[in-house]
Design a protein around this motif. Structure first.
Motif, short mmCIF file in Angstrom:
data_model
loop_
_atom_site.label_atom_id
_atom_site.label_comp_id
_atom_site.label_asym_id
_atom_site.label_seq_id
_atom_site.Cartn_x
_atom_site.Cartn_y
_atom_site.Cartn_z
N ASN A 244 0.86 -1.21 -0.07
CA ASN A 244 -0.13 -0.04 -0.14
C ASN A 244 0.78 1.23 -0.14
N GLY A 245 1.85 1.33 -0.82
CA GLY A 245 2.70 2.34 -1.00
C GLY A 245 3.88 2.48 -0.15
N THR A 246 3.82 1.83 1.12
CA THR A 246 4.97 1.87 2.03
C THR A 246 5.96 0.86 2.16
N VAL A 247 6.92 0.64 2.62
CA VAL A 247 7.89 -0.23 2.74
C VAL A 247 7.22 -1.40 3.68
N GLY A 248 7.36 -2.98 3.01
CA GLY A 248 6.93 -4.05 3.50
C GLY A 248 7.65 -4.98 3.27
N VAL A 249 7.31 -6.30 3.51
CA VAL A 249 8.15 -7.55 2.91
C VAL A 249 6.98 -8.72 2.74
N VAL A 250 7.47 -9.60 1.78
CA VAL A 250 6.74 -10.62 1.40
C VAL A 250 7.72 -11.89 1.83
N VAL A 260 2.60 -11.59 3.80
CA VAL A 260 2.79 -10.19 3.48
C VAL A 260 2.66 -9.47 4.65
N MET A 261 3.70 -8.48 4.98
CA MET A 261 3.87 -7.73 6.27
C MET A 261 3.99 -6.41 5.74
N GLY A 262 3.14 -5.54 6.20
CA GLY A 262 2.86 -3.99 6.11
C GLY A 262 3.00 -3.46 7.33
N PHE A 263 4.16 -2.48 7.16
CA PHE A 263 4.63 -1.66 8.24
C PHE A 263 4.04 -0.17 8.37
N THR A 264 3.59 0.46 9.53
CA THR A 264 3.44 1.88 9.55
C THR A 264 4.46 2.51 10.45
N ILE A 265 5.35 3.50 9.81
CA ILE A 265 6.33 3.92 10.62
C ILE A 265 6.24 5.40 10.65
N ARG A 266 6.20 6.03 12.19
CA ARG A 266 6.14 7.18 12.31
C ARG A 266 7.05 7.58 13.05
N ARG A 267 7.73 8.80 12.96
CA ARG A 267 8.82 9.21 13.75
C ARG A 267 10.06 8.35 13.89
N GLY A 268 10.11 7.41 12.89
CA GLY A 268 11.52 6.40 13.20
C GLY A 268 11.20 5.25 13.94
N LYS A 269 9.80 5.06 14.33
CA LYS A 269 9.47 3.96 15.26
C LYS A 269 8.11 3.23 14.30
N ILE A 270 8.09 1.72 14.44
CA ILE A 270 6.99 1.04 13.97
C ILE A 270 5.70 1.32 14.95
N VAL A 271 4.68 1.55 14.39
CA VAL A 271 3.49 1.92 15.25
C VAL A 271 2.53 0.93 14.80
N GLU A 272 2.86 0.29 13.81
CA GLU A 272 1.59 -0.59 13.44
C GLU A 272 2.42 -1.63 12.38
#
Length: 290
Positions: A244-250, A260-272
């Motif tokens: 979904n347009g952000t960095v993730g992995v398969v 499939v892993m989707g990461f939500t990163i805010r201020r350099g920390k993984i928040v979701e």
């Protein structure tokens, strides 16, 4: 060109927009395609005579079809479950697939889709159509059987929930990749403290393994780090992608997509961290090319 071919050509010009509407409404790529196909069937039966604004007419039809699908889920008792992960849009790490560009306009991350799943069908329709596609409340009101004022209130209530629950990801993909690479390195090395340092204290992990199992949800840096260590033996198979347009992995042991892993990163920390590990749904995403 005969009339049916002309009508089909006009419809195709709107297909990308209609898929974008349906994807935000349903969080399911297959159901979104079904909703768009239903709009085409209705148009082909009725023709375009008397339709002044074809794009607006088709958007209304797709909105109504999606609303019916959402209400059908509710009537079957399919209430949103903690840990439920919507269908991700997965592209190569080098760039987004051109066919996904319209679907990803307005930065529709998995975190936002997860929050949309918690809205009532009417709230979701009002919010998606008005806030994301600028459909006037006067056109939304008849779809939900409310007055324009009541439709406005639905969207306002949904907006407050979205703003309070859907974190906005950092825009820098290079920085995102650094954080995800560090997370994978710590997972592979079994470094619990390094994992905790990369996670926001209130981080949320959702893991959706399929319809037969209840999706799992974990909260807090230590709990999520513990789950990441359980992933240790599979971390070596993780390959970079855009989710979904952000960095993730398969993750694909022996070339077979497992998650499939989707990461939500805010201020350099993984928040979701959202993980889809439902084999049947992954198969429909056609990830083998990645």
């Amino acid at each position: 060109m005969d009339e049916s071919e002309f009508l089909a050509e006009r419809f195709e010009a709107h297909r990308g927009h209609l898929r974008a509407v349906a994807y935000r409404m349903l969080g399911s790529l297959s159901e979104a395609d079904d909703a768009v196909q239903e709009a085409w069937l209705r148009l082909s039966r009725s023709g375009s005579g008397g339709i002044d604004n074809l794009g607006g007419w088709l958007t209304t039809v797709v909105g109504r079809v999606c609303l019916d699908i959402l209400r059908s889920r509710t009537s079957r008792g399919e209430e949103p479950l903690a840990g439920r992960v919507p269908d991700p849009l997965v592209s190569s790490a080098e760039g987004i697939d051109p066919e996904q560009q319209a679907l990803l306009a307005d930065s529709v991350g998995l975190a936002l889709l997860v929050v949309l799943e918690t809205l009532s069908p009417a709230e979701r329709l009002a919010f998606v159509l008005h806030d994301m596609f600028a459909v006037p409340f006067e056109e939304i009101a008849p779809m939900v059987g409310r007055t324009p004022t009541a439709a406005r209130q639905l969207a306002s209530r949904a907006r407050r929930r979205v703003q309070g629950a859907a974190p906005v990801a950092d825009a820098d993909l290079t920085r995102q990749r650094e954080v995800v690479d560090a997370f994978l390195a710590a997972s592979r090395g079994g470094d619990f403290d390094a994992l905790v340092a990369l996670l926001d204290p209130d981080v949320v992990l959702r893991a959706d393994t399929g319809a037969a199992a209840v999706p799992m949800e974990f909260r807090g840096a230590r709990a999520v780090a513990g789950q990441a260590l359980a992933f240790q033996r599979f971390a070596q198979f993780a390959r970079p992608a855009l989710v979904n347009g952000t960095v993730g992995v398969v993750t694909a042991p022996e070339g077979q997509p497992m998650a499939v892993m989707g990461f939500t990163i805010r201020r350099g920390k993984i928040v979701e961290l959202d993980i889809l590990a439902d084999v049947e749904r992954l198969r429909r995403l056609n990830l083998t090319a990645l």
